[in-house]
Scaffold this active site. Structure first.
Site, PDB file in Angstrom:
ATOM      1  N   PRO A 162       3.730  32.192  20.144  1.00  0.00           N
ATOM      2  CA  PRO A 162       4.801  32.669  19.423  1.00  0.00           C
ATOM      3  C   PRO A 162       5.822  33.330  20.725  1.00  0.00           C
ATOM      4  O   PRO A 162       5.773  33.798  21.527  1.00  0.00           O
ATOM      5  CB  PRO A 162       4.445  34.147  19.292  1.00  0.00           C
ATOM      6  CG  PRO A 162       3.186  34.102  19.715  1.00  0.00           C
ATOM      7  CD  PRO A 162       2.535  32.718  20.458  1.00  0.00           C
ATOM      8  N   ASP A 209       6.321  33.297  26.042  1.00  0.00           N
ATOM      9  CA  ASP A 209       6.125  33.669  25.504  1.00  0.00           C
ATOM     10  C   ASP A 209       5.101  34.782  24.855  1.00  0.00           C
ATOM     11  O   ASP A 209       4.625  35.366  25.638  1.00  0.00           O
ATOM     12  CB  ASP A 209       4.459  32.889  25.626  1.00  0.00           C
ATOM     13  CG  ASP A 209       3.678  32.759  24.812  1.00  0.00           C
ATOM     14  OD1 ASP A 209       3.117  33.360  24.390  1.00  0.00           O
ATOM     15  OD2 ASP A 209       2.030  32.029  25.610  1.00  0.00           O
ATOM     16  N   HIS A 210       5.384  35.131  23.937  1.00  0.00           N
ATOM     17  CA  HIS A 210       5.376  36.695  23.485  1.00  0.00           C
ATOM     18  C   HIS A 210       4.045  37.028  24.118  1.00  0.00           C
ATOM     19  O   HIS A 210       3.296  38.424  23.987  1.00  0.00           O
ATOM     20  CB  HIS A 210       6.326  36.999  22.162  1.00  0.00           C
ATOM     21  CG  HIS A 210       6.617  38.115  21.771  1.00  0.00           C
ATOM     22  ND1 HIS A 210       6.853  39.706  23.263  1.00  0.00           N
ATOM     23  CD2 HIS A 210       7.510  39.239  21.569  1.00  0.00           C
ATOM     24  CE1 HIS A 210       7.219  40.408  22.656  1.00  0.00           C
ATOM     25  NE2 HIS A 210       7.876  39.852  21.734  1.00  0.00           N
ATOM     26  N   ARG A 211       3.152  36.242  24.025  1.00  0.00           N
ATOM     27  CA  ARG A 211       1.054  36.818  24.171  1.00  0.00           C
ATOM     28  C   ARG A 211       1.482  36.891  25.570  1.00  0.00           C
ATOM     29  O   ARG A 211       0.210  38.239  25.206  1.00  0.00           O
ATOM     30  CB  ARG A 211       0.554  35.367  23.743  1.00  0.00           C
ATOM     31  CG  ARG A 211       0.605  35.212  22.520  1.00  0.00           C
ATOM     32  CD  ARG A 211       0.161  34.127  21.604  1.00  0.00           C
ATOM     33  NE  ARG A 211       0.494  33.364  22.949  1.00  0.00           N
ATOM     34  CZ  ARG A 211      -0.206  31.846  22.863  1.00  0.00           C
ATOM     35  NH1 ARG A 211      -1.506  31.701  22.105  1.00  0.00           N
ATOM     36  NH2 ARG A 211       0.654  31.016  23.955  1.00  0.00           N
TER      37      ARG A 211
END
Length: 447
Positions: free
Chosen positions: A245, A419-421
């Site tokens: 994501p 990377d939104h994680r």
């Protein structure tokens, strides 16, 4: 007892490679440490050293063979006093995917290597002899009336490309199997859709529509097989785009001070040192990662890995794809050292001479297309890194200065993909602010 020489794993992620060249021939005596072959991985061409001593009894995989699996037997070494008659079938025969046949010497056509007996491994074992190509595999299809069509994956693929109906062919292979020569000598006919309504490859993947002559006639394009690098890039970036994501952040940065500083540095540097804008951006990115350590991170299933050093991967375009050599611990290196390393890495990258440890282990990537005049773009994250910076061209733009006057400035647009994680919007914005500060006030890199 004969010794099996197997396909080595030249990097932790290597699953298969191309046996580019043999540097020995059958009957040659080899010593431990002697270079015997060149192996092409998806990223580089590397030399293979012999571990044992003896005489080359048989080369099982011809030079130029693609898709040779790691630990597949590629040659047999005879120890002192042994003869070729003592060789038997290996426990792990070479595995060569369909369509990956070595080029015939002196010509552009592909030929299948002959079936050869192979030796057992030191631990014993055995198995039935088989060809070194995927003609030995059988793809089964239904004939009208419930009868079965047996065809090799290679024959099936050629038939799909040429628009040949396998149902109309009689196979000349073992047990009536349709093999390569059967479809090569057949006349093209109406293409038949594979099960499920779409043509498929031997490994179950739907063929691109370009192979469907209802869209493009077969004689209107040239189909070039994918090499190892293209396959790996396609696989990894597809996984990244679909599974990571991600979100972009972009910002404009004024370059005038940086360009003046670069000119002054190069004027004062030795003649063999020339600092590029990219060298300065590498340094600025590394320092910004140290200033914002939450951004120097990678996602793992066990937790977030926060890296102690800024290892900057730099995208380098090479024939057939791209590769990202790494400037390790860039935050502690001077501009001259970064420049020298980058020139060396880029040169060897284009020659595919990098070692795995030189293009693995990055914590952050930079992709610069400014030299092509690209104003702005967004890159796909290079896993397991948490961010990648896309650098556009520096160009003259009208901007409003601190006094409210409209002036001409050299401005560069950059896009940070996160990377939104691992990284939130606020963290990414803080990193961009730190990067912008170093670029617009390059003297801060000296502090």
């Amino acid at each position: 007892m004969p010794i099996n020489i197997t396909m080595p794993a030249l990097s932790p992620t290597m699953e298969e490679g191309t046996l580019a060249k043999w540097l020995v021939k059958e009957g040659d005596e080899i010593k431990s440490g002697m270079i015997i072959a060149e192996i092409e991985t998806d990223k580089a061409t590397m030399e293979v050293e012999a571990v044992d001593e003896g005489k080359v009894g048989k080369l099982l995989v011809p030079a130029g063979t693609e898709g040779v699996k790691v630990n597949a037997v590629i040659a047999v070494l005879l120890e002192e006093g042994e003869s070729a008659s003592e060789m038997k079938t290996p426990a792990s025969p070479p595995s060569v995917p369909s369509g990956h046949l070595p080029p015939q010497a002196g010509g552009g056509k592909s030929v299948a290597p002959s079936t050869v007996p192979s030796p057992p491994s030191r631990s014993g074992g055995g198995g039935a002899p088989r060809s070194g190509v995927s003609e030995g595999a059988v793809a089964v299809m239904d004939r009208p009336g419930g009868a079965r069509i047996m065809a090799s994956p290679l024959a099936k693929r050629i038939a799909a490309n040429k628009g040949i109906d396998l149902k109309a062919l009689k196979g000349s292979g073992p047990h009536g199997r349709i093999i390569r020569r059967d479809v090569e000598t057949a006349k093209p006919g109406a293409a038949q859709p594979a099960q499920g309504g779409a043509p498929m490859t031997a490994d179950g993947l739907i063929l691109p529509q370009i192979l469907d002559d209802r869209v493009y006639a077969p004689d209107t394009y040239e189909l070039k097989p994918l090499d190892g690098m293209r396959k790996t890039v396609a696989k990894r970036l597809t996984q990244s785009f679909m599974q990571v994501p991600h979100f972009p952040l972009n910002i404009d940065i004024t370059l005038d001070n940086l360009l003046e500083s670069r000119a002054a540095i190069n004027a004062a540097a030795p003649k063999d040192v020339k600092i590029s804008v990219n060298d300065l951006l590498i340094k600025a990115a590394a320092l910004a990662l140290i200033d914002e350590p939450d951004c120097n991170a990678s996602y793992t299933d066990k937790g977030i890995a926060y890296h102690r050093h800024a290892n900057i991967s730099v995208a380098v375009a090479v024939e057939g794809g791209l590769i990202t050599p790494v400037i390790f611990k860039a935050e502690g290196k001077g501009l001259a050292e970064i420049s020298e390393e980058m020139k060396d890495l880029a040169l060897r990258a284009r020659e595919r001479k990098l070692k795995p440890q030189e293009y693995m282990g990055g914590t952050f990537s930079i992709s610069n297309l400014g030299m092509f005049g690209v104003k702005s773009f967004a890159s796909i994250i290079n896993p397991p890194e948490g961010m990648i910076l896309s650098v556009g061209a520096g160009e003259k733009r009208a901007v409003v200065d601190e006094n409210g006057a409209i002036v001409a400035r050299t401005v560069m647009s950059v896009t940070l993909t996160c990377d939104h994680r691992v990284i939130g919007g606020a963290e990414g914005a803080k990193w961009l602010a730190a990067f912008k500060r170093y670029v617009e006030t390059p003297e801060a890199m000296l502090l």
